[in-house]
Design an enzyme around this catalytic site. Structure first.
Site, PDB file in Angstrom:
ATOM      1  N   GLY A 169      -4.968  10.224  20.463  1.00  0.00           N
ATOM      2  CA  GLY A 169      -6.387  10.308  20.091  1.00  0.00           C
ATOM      3  C   GLY A 169      -7.235  10.017  21.315  1.00  0.00           C
ATOM      4  O   GLY A 169      -8.447   9.805  21.216  1.00  0.00           O
ATOM      5  N   GLY A 170      -6.564  10.043  22.466  1.00  0.00           N
ATOM      6  CA  GLY A 170      -7.230   9.699  23.732  1.00  0.00           C
ATOM      7  C   GLY A 170      -8.277  10.710  24.171  1.00  0.00           C
ATOM      8  O   GLY A 170      -9.029  10.443  25.119  1.00  0.00           O
ATOM      9  N   ARG A 186     -15.287   1.302   6.303  1.00  0.00           N
ATOM     10  CA  ARG A 186     -14.058   1.759   6.968  1.00  0.00           C
ATOM     11  C   ARG A 186     -13.032   2.220   5.927  1.00  0.00           C
ATOM     12  O   ARG A 186     -12.261   3.147   6.167  1.00  0.00           O
ATOM     13  CB  ARG A 186     -13.460   0.628   7.809  1.00  0.00           C
ATOM     14  CG  ARG A 186     -14.359   0.165   8.963  1.00  0.00           C
ATOM     15  CD  ARG A 186     -13.752  -1.065   9.595  1.00  0.00           C
ATOM     16  NE  ARG A 186     -14.548  -1.650  10.667  1.00  0.00           N
ATOM     17  CZ  ARG A 186     -15.523  -2.529  10.490  1.00  0.00           C
ATOM     18  NH1 ARG A 186     -15.879  -2.914   9.250  1.00  0.00           N
ATOM     19  NH2 ARG A 186     -16.150  -3.039  11.531  1.00  0.00           N
ATOM     20  N   ASN A 235      -7.497   9.699   7.139  1.00  0.00           N
ATOM     21  CA  ASN A 235      -6.654   9.204   8.236  1.00  0.00           C
ATOM     22  C   ASN A 235      -5.195   8.932   7.846  1.00  0.00           C
ATOM     23  O   ASN A 235      -4.317   8.882   8.712  1.00  0.00           O
ATOM     24  CB  ASN A 235      -7.307   7.972   8.868  1.00  0.00           C
ATOM     25  CG  ASN A 235      -8.547   8.363   9.653  1.00  0.00           C
ATOM     26  OD1 ASN A 235      -8.774   9.553   9.898  1.00  0.00           O
ATOM     27  ND2 ASN A 235      -9.359   7.394  10.055  1.00  0.00           N
ATOM     28  N   ASN A 250      -9.098   3.460  11.783  1.00  0.00           N
ATOM     29  CA  ASN A 250      -9.499   2.742  10.560  1.00  0.00           C
ATOM     30  C   ASN A 250      -9.134   3.502   9.286  1.00  0.00           C
ATOM     31  O   ASN A 250      -9.095   4.732   9.299  1.00  0.00           O
ATOM     32  CB  ASN A 250     -11.014   2.520  10.594  1.00  0.00           C
ATOM     33  CG  ASN A 250     -11.388   1.281  11.367  1.00  0.00           C
ATOM     34  OD1 ASN A 250     -10.729   0.252  11.238  1.00  0.00           O
ATOM     35  ND2 ASN A 250     -12.437   1.376  12.173  1.00  0.00           N
ATOM     36  N   HIS A 272     -10.013  -6.108   8.780  1.00  0.00           N
ATOM     37  CA  HIS A 272     -11.011  -5.500   9.673  1.00  0.00           C
ATOM     38  C   HIS A 272     -11.814  -4.523   8.815  1.00  0.00           C
ATOM     39  O   HIS A 272     -11.605  -3.314   8.827  1.00  0.00           O
ATOM     40  CB  HIS A 272     -10.342  -4.788  10.843  1.00  0.00           C
ATOM     41  CG  HIS A 272     -11.340  -4.095  11.740  1.00  0.00           C
ATOM     42  ND1 HIS A 272     -12.312  -4.770  12.456  1.00  0.00           N
ATOM     43  CD2 HIS A 272     -11.533  -2.780  12.017  1.00  0.00           C
ATOM     44  CE1 HIS A 272     -13.035  -3.908  13.133  1.00  0.00           C
ATOM     45  NE2 HIS A 272     -12.597  -2.693  12.881  1.00  0.00           N
TER      46      HIS A 272
HETATM   47  N1  LIG Z   1     -10.097  -0.953  14.931  1.00  0.00           N
HETATM   48  C1  LIG Z   1     -11.295  -1.012  15.494  1.00  0.00           C
HETATM   49  O1  LIG Z   1     -11.794  -2.089  15.826  1.00  0.00           O
HETATM   50  C2  LIG Z   1     -12.042   0.264  15.721  1.00  0.00           C
HETATM   51  C3  LIG Z   1     -11.555   1.427  15.204  1.00  0.00           C
HETATM   52  N2  LIG Z   1     -12.237   2.595  15.392  1.00  0.00           N
HETATM   53  C4  LIG Z   1     -11.638   3.786  14.779  1.00  0.00           C
HETATM   54  O2  LIG Z   1     -11.047   4.593  15.789  1.00  0.00           O
HETATM   55  C5  LIG Z   1     -10.928   5.919  15.303  1.00  0.00           C
HETATM   56  C6  LIG Z   1     -11.377   6.911  16.370  1.00  0.00           C
HETATM   57  O3  LIG Z   1     -12.762   6.804  16.600  1.00  0.00           O
HETATM   58  P1  LIG Z   1     -13.484   7.657  17.766  1.00  0.00           P
HETATM   59  O4  LIG Z   1     -12.646   7.681  18.976  1.00  0.00           O
HETATM   60  O5  LIG Z   1     -14.885   7.205  17.840  1.00  0.00           O
HETATM   61  O6  LIG Z   1     -13.454   9.117  17.124  1.00  0.00           O
HETATM   62  P2  LIG Z   1     -13.519  10.488  17.929  1.00  0.00           P
HETATM   63  O7  LIG Z   1     -13.906  11.523  16.917  1.00  0.00           O
HETATM   64  O8  LIG Z   1     -14.325  10.346  19.161  1.00  0.00           O
HETATM   65  O9  LIG Z   1     -11.993  10.726  18.378  1.00  0.00           O
HETATM   66  C7  LIG Z   1     -10.955  10.949  17.484  1.00  0.00           C
HETATM   67  C8  LIG Z   1      -9.916  11.783  18.220  1.00  0.00           C
HETATM   68  O10 LIG Z   1      -8.767  11.906  17.370  1.00  0.00           O
HETATM   69  C9  LIG Z   1      -8.221  13.196  17.630  1.00  0.00           C
HETATM   70  N3  LIG Z   1      -7.292  13.550  16.563  1.00  0.00           N
HETATM   71  C10 LIG Z   1      -7.544  13.866  15.280  1.00  0.00           C
HETATM   72  N4  LIG Z   1      -6.391  14.147  14.629  1.00  0.00           N
HETATM   73  C11 LIG Z   1      -5.391  13.962  15.526  1.00  0.00           C
HETATM   74  C12 LIG Z   1      -3.976  14.082  15.463  1.00  0.00           C
HETATM   75  N5  LIG Z   1      -3.344  14.437  14.335  1.00  0.00           N
HETATM   76  N6  LIG Z   1      -3.280  13.817  16.590  1.00  0.00           N
HETATM   77  C13 LIG Z   1      -3.882  13.454  17.745  1.00  0.00           C
HETATM   78  N7  LIG Z   1      -5.230  13.355  17.862  1.00  0.00           N
HETATM   79  C14 LIG Z   1      -5.965  13.604  16.768  1.00  0.00           C
HETATM   80  C15 LIG Z   1      -9.448  14.096  17.700  1.00  0.00           C
HETATM   81  O11 LIG Z   1      -9.142  15.342  18.319  1.00  0.00           O
HETATM   82  C16 LIG Z   1     -10.386  13.217  18.529  1.00  0.00           C
HETATM   83  O12 LIG Z   1     -10.268  13.481  19.913  1.00  0.00           O
HETATM   84  C17 LIG Z   1     -11.735   5.966  13.998  1.00  0.00           C
HETATM   85  O13 LIG Z   1     -10.862   5.868  12.880  1.00  0.00           O
HETATM   86  C18 LIG Z   1     -12.600   4.711  14.092  1.00  0.00           C
HETATM   87  O14 LIG Z   1     -13.015   4.238  12.844  1.00  0.00           O
HETATM   88  C19 LIG Z   1     -13.386   2.652  16.104  1.00  0.00           C
HETATM   89  C20 LIG Z   1     -13.904   1.525  16.676  1.00  0.00           C
HETATM   90  C21 LIG Z   1     -13.297   0.225  16.514  1.00  0.00           C
HETATM   91  C1  LIG Z   2     -15.868   0.845  14.035  1.00  0.00           C
HETATM   92  C2  LIG Z   2     -15.231  -0.465  13.938  1.00  0.00           C
HETATM   93  O1  LIG Z   2     -14.264  -0.654  13.236  1.00  0.00           O
HETATM   94  C3  LIG Z   2     -15.811  -1.564  14.672  1.00  0.00           C
HETATM   95  O2  LIG Z   2     -16.550  -1.378  15.652  1.00  0.00           O
HETATM   96  O3  LIG Z   2     -15.585  -2.721  14.269  1.00  0.00           O
END
Ligand SMILES: NC(=O)C1=CN([C@@H]2O[C@H](COP(=O)(O)OP(=O)(O)OC[C@H]3O[C@@H](n4cnc5c(N)ncnc54)[C@H](O)[C@@H]3O)[C@@H](O)[C@H]2O)C=CC1
Ligand SMILES: CC(=O)C(=O)O
Length: 306
Positions: free
Chosen positions: A13-14, A91, A98, A123, A178
């Site tokens: 997902g990089g 979330r 997801n 998430n 979370h």
């Molecule tokens: N745990 C935490 O504290 C946090 C978690 N998140 C979560 O991180 C996740 C990603 O968020 P963002 O990067 O902002 O989203 P984004 O939309 O910028 O990036 C997501 C990426 O995942 C890729 N993707 C989708 N399906 C895929 C697959 N099957 N295989 C490989 N890549 C795939 C997409 O092409 C995209 O590049 C979300 O679920 C978000 O809620 C975000 C911030 C904090």
């Molecule tokens: C989006 C998310 O999970 C956070 O920033 O805490």
């Protein structure tokens, strides 16, 4: 002289904001790893890998695009793929979208290196960590989630503003989930060896409103700029570094908590074998009720999706 092969950290997902922020943080922190960028979108993965590699020329780490198969052989596999929240969306709503993404990624990574550690970030992270463990085939201790480490950082920054003490000297955790059911472990929090709540600047403060402010911080950021990524970028890089360097540091992370019978965010010491110790934090009666609510929500979601 032959160079020592670098440990590998894959970011699945990089191509997105969170994955790229983690990869950049690993390079900028000077972690001497080969960072592999993998994404469903080859173009996005290539763009991020090329851009981040430009940041690496004075650093020990390197960054390049890689395949799912190569990522399966990494030492640490960080998963950030998937949908993110819309403004005011919880979330927990992301699970339908997801769940299938995480399952297909675990399939695509096979065969996964037997000593790899998987760090879930997507998430809802607690439920997805459970799903990643059951579908990856790795032992429980090798599959963790970023949990409430980010939320605990938000808490420590807020408490630092209130008390005037460095956040690194404040030992306080957001716990449980979370998500919206996260809660502050006030009764176990310490500052300079003293119970945090005995600090004069905490006396008379509305603790529930501080708890709410922390739990709502992601919503505040998403409302203002669409998504959050720098905070988790640094947090995930710190966790990955602890796994690579076998530091046995304690973080509030999603892991399997045996006496509660589920994955949830709780303090654990981690090293090169994954989770080494889980700590039995003492809670007061109010916190215990909040823990029960968080555990119930996570267990119900896990039961629905496994
Ligand atoms: N745990 C935490 O504290 C946090 C978690 N998140 C979560 O991180 C996740 C990603 O968020 P963002 O990067 O902002 O989203 P984004 O939309 O910028 O990036 C997501 C990426 O995942 C890729 N993707 C989708 N399906 C895929 C697959 N099957 N295989 C490989 N890549 C795939 C997409 O092409 C995209 O590049 C979300 O679920 C978000 O809620 C975000 C911030 C904090
Ligand atoms: C989006 C998310 O999970 C956070 O920033 O805490």
């Amino acid at each position: 002289m032959a160079s020592i092969p670098k440990q590998k950290v894959a970011v699945i997902g990089g191509g997105g904001n969170v994955g790229a922020s983690i990869a950049f943080a690993l390079i900028a922190k000077g972690v001497p790893a080969e960072v592999l960028i993998v994404d469903l979108s080859d173009k996005a993965a290539l763009g991020q890998a090329l851009d981040i590699s430009d940041a690496s020329f004075t650093m020990p780490g390197t960054c390049r695009q890689a395949s799912f198969k190569e990522a399966g052989q990494a030492d640490v596999i960080i998963v950030t793929a998937g949908a993110r929240q819309k403004p005011d969306e919880p979330r927990s709503n992301l699970i339908d979208r997801n769940y299938t993404i995480i399952k297909s990624i675990m399939d695509g990574l096979q065969p996964i290196k037997s000593t790899a550690k998987i760090l879930l970030v997507s998430n809802p992270v607690d439920v997805l960590t459970h799903i990643a463990q059951t579908t990856s085939g790795l032992p429980r201790e090798q599959v963790i989630g970023s949990g409430t480490y980010l939320d605990s950082g938000r808490l420590r920054n807020t408490l630092s503003d209130i008390t005037g003490v460095s956040p690194t000297s404040i030992h306080a955790y957001m716990l449980g989930e979370h998500g919206d059911n996260q809660f502050t472990g006030w009764s176990s929090a310490r500052i300079g060896g003293l119970p945090l709540l005995d600090h004069p600047k905490l006396l008379g403060l509305d603790l529930d409103s501080i708890n709410q402010k922390i739990a709502r911080k992601a919503y505040e950021i998403i409302e203002a700029k669409g998504s959050t990524y720098y905070g988790i970028g640094m947090c995930a890089a710190i966790i990955a570094e602890a796994l690579l360097n076998n530091t046995s540091q304690v973080f509030p992370l999603t892991h399997y908590v045996a006496n509660l019978g589920c994955y949830m965010s709780w303090p654990a010491a981690i090293g090169s074998s994954g989770v080494e110790q889980s700590f039995d934090v003492k809670l007061d009666s109010t916190e215990t009720k909040k823990l029960d609510i968080a555990v119930k929500a996570i267990k119900e979601a896990c039961a629905k999706y496994t």
